[in-house]
Structures are given as structure tokens and as C-alpha cells.
Design a protein around this motif. Structure first.
Motif, short mmCIF file in Angstrom:
data_model
loop_
_atom_site.label_atom_id
_atom_site.label_comp_id
_atom_site.label_asym_id
_atom_site.label_seq_id
_atom_site.Cartn_x
_atom_site.Cartn_y
_atom_site.Cartn_z
N MET A 65 15.30 -13.66 -4.42
CA MET A 65 15.54 -15.21 -4.23
C MET A 65 15.84 -15.77 -5.90
SD MET A 65 12.43 -17.97 -2.91
CE MET A 65 12.36 -17.15 -1.64
N ALA A 66 15.11 -15.08 -6.82
CA ALA A 66 15.24 -15.68 -8.23
C ALA A 66 16.73 -15.42 -8.52
CB ALA A 66 14.22 -14.86 -8.99
N GLN A 67 17.33 -14.17 -8.15
CA GLN A 67 18.59 -13.89 -8.64
C GLN A 67 19.75 -15.00 -7.96
OE1 GLN A 67 18.99 -9.92 -7.31
NE2 GLN A 67 18.15 -9.13 -9.22
N ALA A 68 19.31 -15.13 -6.82
CA ALA A 68 20.13 -16.09 -5.96
C ALA A 68 20.26 -17.43 -6.36
CB ALA A 68 19.87 -16.16 -4.32
N SER A 69 18.92 -18.14 -6.82
CA SER A 69 18.76 -19.06 -7.54
C SER A 69 19.35 -19.49 -8.90
CB SER A 69 17.23 -19.72 -7.45
OG SER A 69 16.55 -18.91 -8.33
N GLY A 70 19.61 -18.39 -9.55
CA GLY A 70 20.00 -18.12 -10.89
C GLY A 70 18.91 -18.25 -11.86
N VAL A 71 17.57 -18.20 -11.46
CA VAL A 71 16.49 -18.61 -12.45
C VAL A 71 16.35 -16.96 -12.90
CG1 VAL A 71 13.99 -18.70 -12.71
CG2 VAL A 71 15.38 -20.06 -11.24
N MET A 72 16.53 -15.99 -12.08
CA MET A 72 16.71 -14.51 -12.58
C MET A 72 15.30 -13.87 -13.04
SD MET A 72 19.66 -13.80 -12.17
CE MET A 72 19.81 -11.98 -12.98
N ASP A 73 14.30 -14.56 -13.06
CA ASP A 73 13.01 -14.10 -13.26
C ASP A 73 12.07 -14.55 -12.41
OD1 ASP A 73 10.17 -14.94 -15.01
OD2 ASP A 73 10.92 -13.06 -15.68
N THR A 74 11.29 -13.81 -11.75
CA THR A 74 10.44 -14.29 -10.64
C THR A 74 9.07 -15.06 -11.18
OG1 THR A 74 9.09 -12.07 -10.78
CG2 THR A 74 10.75 -12.15 -9.03
N THR A 75 8.58 -14.90 -12.14
CA THR A 75 7.55 -15.68 -12.79
C THR A 75 7.93 -17.06 -13.31
OG1 THR A 75 6.33 -13.71 -13.93
CG2 THR A 75 6.01 -16.10 -14.96
#
Length: 204
Positions: free
Chosen positions: A183-193
Motif C-alpha cells: 500500500m505504501a509503495q502504491a501510494s507513493g509514500v514508500m514507508d509504512t510508518t
């Protein structure tokens, strides 16, 4: 052509930003739907339990129970663990430190009758010994100082599962499971925290 290159670069940057915003919105909407599904399935109490967790209130019994749960959960479905956890808890005297200290070998033997995985059962027993030897308050101090990675000193707790255990002990951390990572990768945030921080801000 020279005059168009900056414009094209700018357009490409804006397009990436739009895609990122759309991806994040989709991830956030998925999170909301997933949370609603969890509540509808009858697991609201699990969310409430997690919200109330703080390290300061964790007891020896809590610590032993949660390390056992995470050890057993490694590579195994939660439903399977839930199916045997009652028997294993009974084998380990309800995670009573004093009673375990008196009969660690007996606890392990009884637990193996319920769940025949010597590696995991022995790891749980060794972790019980470690808590007895170090003392819970000492462990809490180390956790505050070093964070989740201190937990990798426990048997069968690695650099990924330490986050699971830390979360279950009340540390304000995110377990980077494969669903959150995707989800983090798909959203472009790249970091779960960071993803969870943004979700928390968005939901208040």
C-alpha cells in the motif's frame, strides 16, 4: 525544442504528482473500507485493545504471552495459532512467571503435546528464561533506548517480527507486513510508518 523541454519536464513532474495523489487517495479509501470490514466482522475489540496498549502497563505475563504469540505466528496463519494458543498458554501455566520458573522443561513438554514444533516451543521457553534472568523493567528500559530491534535478542524474533512484537507490547510502531508495504509503495509514500502517520492525521 529547447523551449519545450522545461515545459515537458514540468508537465511530467505535475503528472507524477497527480498520479501520486490519486494513488494515495485510493490507498486511503482502501484503508477506510478495510477498517470498516474489520469492525463489521466483529473485531472492533482488537482495535480497541491495540489503542489502549502502552509499554508502561505491560506485565511479565503480558510480555510472555505476546512473545509466544509472535513466535508461533511466524510463517503461520493467525487462525491456526488461535486454535492452539489456549492449550499452549495452559502448558506454560497461564504465563505465570513464578510457575514457569519452577518447571520450564515441564511447560515445554506439555506445550509440545499441543503443538509439535520443537523449534518454536523451545524458543518460547528460552524467552521465558530470558525474561526471568533480565527482569521486565530492565527489558523495558532497553526497549525505550534501542527500540524494536532490541527484541531480536529473543529466540525466533527477527528483524521483521520484532516490529510485530513491539506493536503488541504497546510501542508506537508499525508492523511492516506485506499488505502495508504494498500500500505504501502504491501510494507513493514508500514507508509504512509515514503512511500510517498520514492516515492517522487524516482520520484525526
Amino acid at each position: 525544442m529547447k523551449t519545450r523541454e522545461p515545459a515537458l519536464a514540468s508537465f511530467g513532474h505535475e503528472r507524477d504528482e497527480v498520479r501520486s495523489m490519486m494513488s494515495f487517495r485510493a490507498a486511503f479509501e482502501f484503508y477506510i473500507r478495510a477498517k470498516e470490514a474489520v469492525v463489521a466482522a466483529g473485531f472492533a475489540s482488537e482495535l480497541d485493545w491495540q489503542e489502549r496498549l502502552v509499554l508502561e502497563r505491560v506485565t511479565e505475563q503480558d510480555f510472555l504471552r505476546e512473545q509466544a504469540w509472535v513466535v508461533l505466528s511466524s510463517g503461520m496463519r493467525g487462525t491456526v495459532v488461535a486454535g492452539v494458543f489456549g492449550e499452549i498458554s495452559a502448558a506454560f501455566r497461564g504465563w505465570d512467571v513464578a510457575r514457569i520458573r519452577e518447571d520450564v522443561e515441564g511447560c515445554s513438554s506439555r506445550a509440545l503435546n499441543a503443538f509439535c514444533h520443537p523449534g518454536k516451543i523451545n524458543a518460547i521457553a528460552e524467552n521465558c528464561r530470558l525474561v526471568v534472568d533480565l527482569g521486565l523493567e530492565s527489558i523495558k528500559r532497553e526497549l525505550r533506548k534501542e527500540g524494536p530491534f532490541w527484541l531480536t535478542r529473543l529466540h525466533y524474533i527477527g528483524p521483521v517480527t520484532c516490529w510485530h512484537l513491539a506493536k503488541n507490547l504497546g510501542l508506537d510502531v508499525v508492523k511492516p507486513d506485506r499488505h502495508l508495504v504494498r500500500m505504501a509503495q502504491a501510494s507513493g509514500v514508500m514507508d509504512t510508518t509515514r503512511l500510517c502517520e498520514v492516515f492517522a492525521d487524516a482520520t484525526g
